[in-house]
Design an enzyme around this catalytic site. Structure first.
Site, PDB file in Angstrom:
ATOM      1  N   GLU A 141      58.150 -30.379 -19.344  1.00  0.00           N
ATOM      2  CA  GLU A 141      57.575 -31.039 -18.171  1.00  0.00           C
ATOM      3  C   GLU A 141      57.144 -30.036 -17.098  1.00  0.00           C
ATOM      4  OE1 GLU A 141      57.412 -34.465 -17.518  1.00  0.00           O
ATOM      5  OE2 GLU A 141      58.875 -35.395 -18.853  1.00  0.00           O
TER       6      GLU A 141
ATOM      7  N   SER B 154      56.792 -40.695 -14.258  1.00  0.00           N
ATOM      8  CA  SER B 154      57.014 -39.844 -13.085  1.00  0.00           C
ATOM      9  C   SER B 154      57.533 -40.708 -11.939  1.00  0.00           C
ATOM     10  CB  SER B 154      55.727 -39.091 -12.740  1.00  0.00           C
ATOM     11  OG  SER B 154      55.973 -38.044 -11.839  1.00  0.00           O
TER      12      SER B 154
ATOM     13  N   HIS C 183      54.319 -32.249 -18.189  1.00  0.00           N
ATOM     14  CA  HIS C 183      54.367 -33.503 -17.446  1.00  0.00           C
ATOM     15  C   HIS C 183      53.039 -34.249 -17.570  1.00  0.00           C
ATOM     16  CE1 HIS C 183      56.182 -36.039 -14.413  1.00  0.00           C
ATOM     17  NE2 HIS C 183      55.125 -35.950 -13.628  1.00  0.00           N
TER      18      HIS C 183
END
Length: 514
Positions: free
Chosen positions: A315, A193, A418
């Site tokens: 995600e 991320s 995610h």
């Protein structure tokens, strides 16, 4: 059992735990507080005697968020501006020159810490006979707020101080890691991320050149950056919300941390100001980050660096789960949302392509599912694919993956969302609070082993091929070989290629923009 190691700044005493030597809370830079607030990191002050390194250090100031409901994601350490410290796990304190892997945590450049239990480096260190390092860096307004222009240089922050902290940590690794059994000439950076976006920035930054030799970017790469204009507008808006004038430098410098952390919130003081988007992110400032990151990579900034890059299949479902309106989108709402992120004409084309491709594949074409799929690719998958495409034209050691394992949490609503891969990479998917999120059983354990083996193999040699996975071909524009990590991991050529082609010719500034 204690262990004492000499560094350039003084002696450290760590612990010996389960066959590993562990050092925590090691300072790699001076405290960036007081007169050092918003300045580039400086070297730590040397100390005499032996400094205790058995407990995690303070974490960067930050607001608590929902994801810390997962026990393995909780942050238990105190917050302080004196947060520039790292942690390391090593099998031996010898001269064996083991591969070194340096983890850069995610959290939208506003939350997170290297001490979160999900990032415990013991399993990777033991499994791969490697030295694992996790770091802290300045977050939010203390690490990514550009004040140079609005204060006419009186507070010269570039908006990239958090990235400079990461570079300072890598310099510490270069200068000291041999004393911990690591090889300063075989360093891999990896992050997820905002950590993956940091990896993308470090691939481009001149000041990071030579500090690492391999890079793994998970769910983030080179496209989430701010222009100087946007960074300046953010600074003006934040200072206005905090009730201080850009001309009153002393008042800005004296702002309490707790007050600074409220600068991106709306009137309720809790909900982020949507007009700011992801307010804090790296800035193309012309100096620390001279030009657009992906352009710099294309021009050879990362020449000689092996790269692995990838993302998760779904995600955006993590973010949709926190956005009730996204779960109720109709066709008109989908078109309206995408028109804000893309041009109206481009939005119509992308929506049509995704609807057709998903229909052919037997996947849902409901507006919420289309929205999630498009945003997943716009923000995460396509920036990674673009990095793989561009870097592979000059470097054969480029590898692409797609993580397809789905979370059983929320009756499967999160899908392959995610952050789901984190526990598999670190082998912490079995920790309290993680089983329900990550799933469990023989297939989950096999997947965790495969990912750890691939990450460690890449860290050793720049090639993630390993016994548990088999050969992993490099990425090229021709075949687009992609390792699909899931219940049954395998290599596929050009998966989801119709969707990928939908982004051909995308206007600059759309991919990765938050």
């Amino acid at each position: 059992m204690s262990a004492i190691v000499s560094t350039r700044w003084g002696k450290l005493e760590g612990d010996q735990q389960d066959g590993l030597f562990v050092f925590k809370g090691v300072p790699f830079a001076a405290a960036p507080d007081g007169s050092r607030r918003w300045l580039a990191p400086e070297q730590p002050a040397p100390w005499t005697g032996v400094r205790e390194a058995r407990r995690f250090g303070a974490v960067a100031p930050q607001n608590s968020v929902m994801t810390q409901a997962l026990a393995a994601m909780k942050i238990e350490q105190a917050q302080s501006e004196d947060c520039l410290n790292l942690n390391l796990w090593t099998p031996r304190l010898d001269s064996a020159r083991r591969p070194v892997m340096v983890w850069i945590h995610g959290g939208g450049f506003t939350i997170g810490a290297g001490s979160q239990e999900i990032y415990n480096g013991s399993i990777l260190a033991r499994r791969g006979n490697a030295v694992i390092v996790t770091i802290n860096y300045r977050l939010g307004p203390l690490g990514f707020l550009r004040l140079n222009d609005v204060t006419h240089g009186r507070i010269p922050s570039t908006g990239n101080e958090g990235l400079l902290d990461q570079i300072a940590a890598l310099q510490w690794v270069r200068d000291n890691i041999a004393e911990f059994g690591g090889d300063p000439d075989n360093v891999t950076i990896f992050g997820e991320s905002a950590g993956g976006m940091s990896v993308g920035a470090l691939l481009a930054m001149p000041s990071a050149r030579g500090l690492f030799h391999k890079a793994i970017a998970q769910s983030g790469s080179c496209d989430t950056v701010s222009s100087v204009g946007r960074a300046n507008r953010t600074a003006e808006r934040v200072l206005s919300k905090l009730g201080v004038s850009a001309d009153d430098v002393e008042a800005i410098r004296a702002l309490p941390v707790a007050q600074l952390l409220t600068g991106v919130f709306g009137p309720d003081g809790k909900t982020p100001d949507r007009e700011l988007g992801m307010a804090y992110q790296p800035v193309v400032d012309g100096t620390v980050v001279p030009r657009e990151l992906i352009d710099m990579v294309a021009q050879g900034s990362a020449s000689g660096v092996a790269v692995m890059v990838g993302s998760n299949l779904e995600e955006w479902k993590l973010f949709s789960a926190m956005d009730p309106a996204a779960q109720k989108l109709d066709k008109a709402g989908l078109a309206a949302r995408m028109s804000k992120r893309l041009t109206a004409e481009f939005a119509d084309s992308v929506i049509a392509t995704y609807e057709s491709a998903r229909s052919t594949a037997g996947a849902s074409t409901s507006p919420p599912e289309l929205y999630s799929a498009i945003e997943t690719d716009r923000v995460f998958r396509m920036p990674g694919v673009r990095l793989a495409e561009i870097h592979s034209r000059s470097e054969r050691r480029v590898y692409n993956y797609l993580f397809t394992w789905r979370s059983p949490a929320m009756r499967g609503a999160l899908g392959s969302c995610h952050a789901l891969e984190l526990g598999f990479v670190f082998g912490t998917n079995h920790l309290a609070g993680m089983r329900r999120f990550a799933g469990e059983g023989p297939a989950a354990e096999r997947l965790a082993s495969e990912m750890q083996d691939a990450w460690l193999a890449f860290g050793r040699s720049g090639d993630p091929s390993c016994a548990s996975l088999g050969a992993w071909p490099g990425y090229t524009d021709g075949l687009r070989a992609t390792l699909l990590f899931g219940e049954t991991s395998s290599v596929a050529d050009a998966p989801f290629d119709e969707e990928r082609r939908a982004w051909d010719g995308v206007p600059r500034g759309i991919l990765g923009a938050l």
